[in-house]
Design a protein around this motif. Sequence first.
Motif, PDB file in Angstrom:
ATOM      1  N   THR A 147       0.830  -1.205   0.000  1.00  0.00           N
ATOM      2  CA  THR A 147       0.000   0.000   0.000  1.00  0.00           C
ATOM      3  C   THR A 147       0.865   1.255   0.000  1.00  0.00           C
ATOM      4  OG1 THR A 147      -0.101   0.186   2.429  1.00  0.00           O
ATOM      5  CG2 THR A 147      -1.738  -1.238   1.345  1.00  0.00           C
ATOM      6  N   ILE A 148       0.233   2.371  -0.291  1.00  0.00           N
ATOM      7  CA  ILE A 148       0.947   3.654  -0.254  1.00  0.00           C
ATOM      8  C   ILE A 148       1.513   3.907   1.139  1.00  0.00           C
ATOM      9  CG2 ILE A 148       0.649   6.156  -0.427  1.00  0.00           C
ATOM     10  CD1 ILE A 148      -1.353   5.710  -2.630  1.00  0.00           C
ATOM     11  N   ASP A 149       0.732   3.575   2.168  1.00  0.00           N
ATOM     12  CA  ASP A 149       1.200   3.792   3.542  1.00  0.00           C
ATOM     13  C   ASP A 149       2.412   2.930   3.852  1.00  0.00           C
ATOM     14  OD1 ASP A 149       0.761   4.969   6.256  1.00  0.00           O
ATOM     15  OD2 ASP A 149       0.493   2.857   6.788  1.00  0.00           O
ATOM     16  N   ASP A 150       2.423   1.683   3.355  1.00  0.00           N
ATOM     17  CA  ASP A 150       3.594   0.816   3.568  1.00  0.00           C
ATOM     18  C   ASP A 150       4.848   1.444   2.977  1.00  0.00           C
ATOM     19  OD1 ASP A 150       2.001  -1.118   4.761  1.00  0.00           O
ATOM     20  OD2 ASP A 150       1.645  -2.186   2.885  1.00  0.00           O
ATOM     21  N   ALA A 152       5.345   4.633   2.214  1.00  0.00           N
ATOM     22  CA  ALA A 152       5.668   5.888   2.907  1.00  0.00           C
ATOM     23  C   ALA A 152       6.419   5.618   4.206  1.00  0.00           C
ATOM     24  CB  ALA A 152       4.387   6.673   3.185  1.00  0.00           C
ATOM     25  N   ARG A 153       6.004   4.587   4.922  1.00  0.00           N
ATOM     26  CA  ARG A 153       6.708   4.228   6.168  1.00  0.00           C
ATOM     27  C   ARG A 153       8.135   3.785   5.871  1.00  0.00           C
ATOM     28  NH1 ARG A 153       3.438   3.153  10.726  1.00  0.00           N
ATOM     29  NH2 ARG A 153       1.210   3.438  10.313  1.00  0.00           N
ATOM     30  N   TRP A 154       8.308   3.041   4.790  1.00  0.00           N
ATOM     31  CA  TRP A 154       9.648   2.581   4.400  1.00  0.00           C
ATOM     32  C   TRP A 154      10.536   3.762   4.029  1.00  0.00           C
ATOM     33  CZ3 TRP A 154      11.389   1.098  -0.987  1.00  0.00           C
ATOM     34  CH2 TRP A 154      12.640   0.481  -0.956  1.00  0.00           C
ATOM     35  N   SER A 156      10.335   6.753   5.190  1.00  0.00           N
ATOM     36  CA  SER A 156      10.717   7.385   6.454  1.00  0.00           C
ATOM     37  C   SER A 156      11.832   6.606   7.141  1.00  0.00           C
ATOM     38  CB  SER A 156       9.495   7.470   7.372  1.00  0.00           C
ATOM     39  OG  SER A 156       9.841   8.014   8.625  1.00  0.00           O
ATOM     40  N   VAL A 211       3.883   8.229  -3.663  1.00  0.00           N
ATOM     41  CA  VAL A 211       4.532   8.458  -2.368  1.00  0.00           C
ATOM     42  C   VAL A 211       5.542   9.595  -2.481  1.00  0.00           C
ATOM     43  CG1 VAL A 211       6.048   7.454  -0.620  1.00  0.00           C
ATOM     44  CG2 VAL A 211       4.193   6.095  -1.596  1.00  0.00           C
TER      45      VAL A 211
END
Length: 446
Positions: A147-150, A152-154, A156, A211
């Motif tokens: 996912t986009i959130d996955d 984005a966390r990576w 970071s 992202v």
Amino acid sequence: MARVWIDDLWLKHDNGVPPSSTAKRSLAAVSDPMTAQVPERWRSSRYGKGKRWRCRWYTIEGESRRQHSKSFAKLADAEAFQAGMEDDVRRGRYADPNDARKPFGDIADMWLRSKNHVSEGVRARYECELRVYVKPRWENTPIGSITIDDVARWVSDLTTGDYPVSLSSTERKAKPLAPRSVKSIVKVVFAGVLDYAVKSRYLMSNPARDVEIPKSEYRDLIFLDIHEIEALADAAASVGRPVDGLIIRFQSYVGTRINESFALQVGDLDLEHRKARIRRTWKNSAKAQRLGPPKSGKPRTVAIPKFLIKPLKEQIKGQPETAYVFRAMRGGHINDHNWRRKVWHKAVELAKLGDVQGLTPHSLRHSYAAIAIKAGADVKILQRQMGHASASLTLDVYGFLFPERLEQVADAVDMERDAVLNGGKRGRTRGGSRSGAQAGARSGTQ
């Protein structure tokens, strides 16, 4: 796959006799299916349990046929899904849900095999970034679950140093990565793999493309001033040979890439007109170096400052056209890795520049840009000299070095207004020209 079927999971045929219209209307009119007037003969074993409607379709995998399904509580939702799925098939947008379960590592290997147009050096970089940074996090992850959130966390984690990594030495640990490194890893390699999955119809869209990544801060580039360049050149000549000092000065005052300089041949120089033709560069790979076109893919002509002409003439004196301008001890080309180890690092220390973090031979190219911009170089000319693909790339990298010229624009407007309103020569000349043209036009129409 060309069709999507809708099944009623609650009703069935009784010896080939379908449920009556009365039974169907009764079932549709109540909220509790158990209160509907539906005879037992038409009730399936799943009557009143779970979602009533199921969309069913098939895909061909190799030589086998595989069924897929999705259930809905409302018939309208099932029909909308059916219409959308069949439309995707007709328009070539369909992605088999089974393909979305493929592990990222398998798609990454397929993507890498498809990169037939890249140089060996670029391929080696892709392989390194996949092995060190990408696969440790994503190798066994189904591509459809990313996912986009996955992502984005990576991203970071890459900027803070808190990410899984595969390094050759167990003593080395992950460290925060610079924005440019994050961009290459995420937007070029990782997103490139998912782009390949989209093109192969394994995915409908690429979550990595939306992202955001940290903005590159080009102000962190290393620049040497002229005094530091001269000290470094003298140090290189001292720890190596006179030609090593000339290499430092050529890099710093002409702005070529290091392997473009080492690929330069005597026949490429036109010292009478102070020009050099950059036709080739050395390409590094895991096996060996080989000659190839410059990074932009096109030859270019660069200008050489006057003070370099005499030492260059001495350097190529008596040499054939095919000889390298900057030669190794035995006359062959200089290997940039060996030169860094034997000359560059020692010269940096001798010139007392060892405390300059991130100083590399490429920093001399940045230094050239800074000197040229300070001297008033136009961005388009600088782009041609440095071999950038576009002027916008030159501005992306060095735009912050160009002086602020808003005041100059305002001063130019001031001068133009004053010339016109106060009868200045510039205003009269332009006005006279326009009046003359208009008079000629009028006489021609009479």
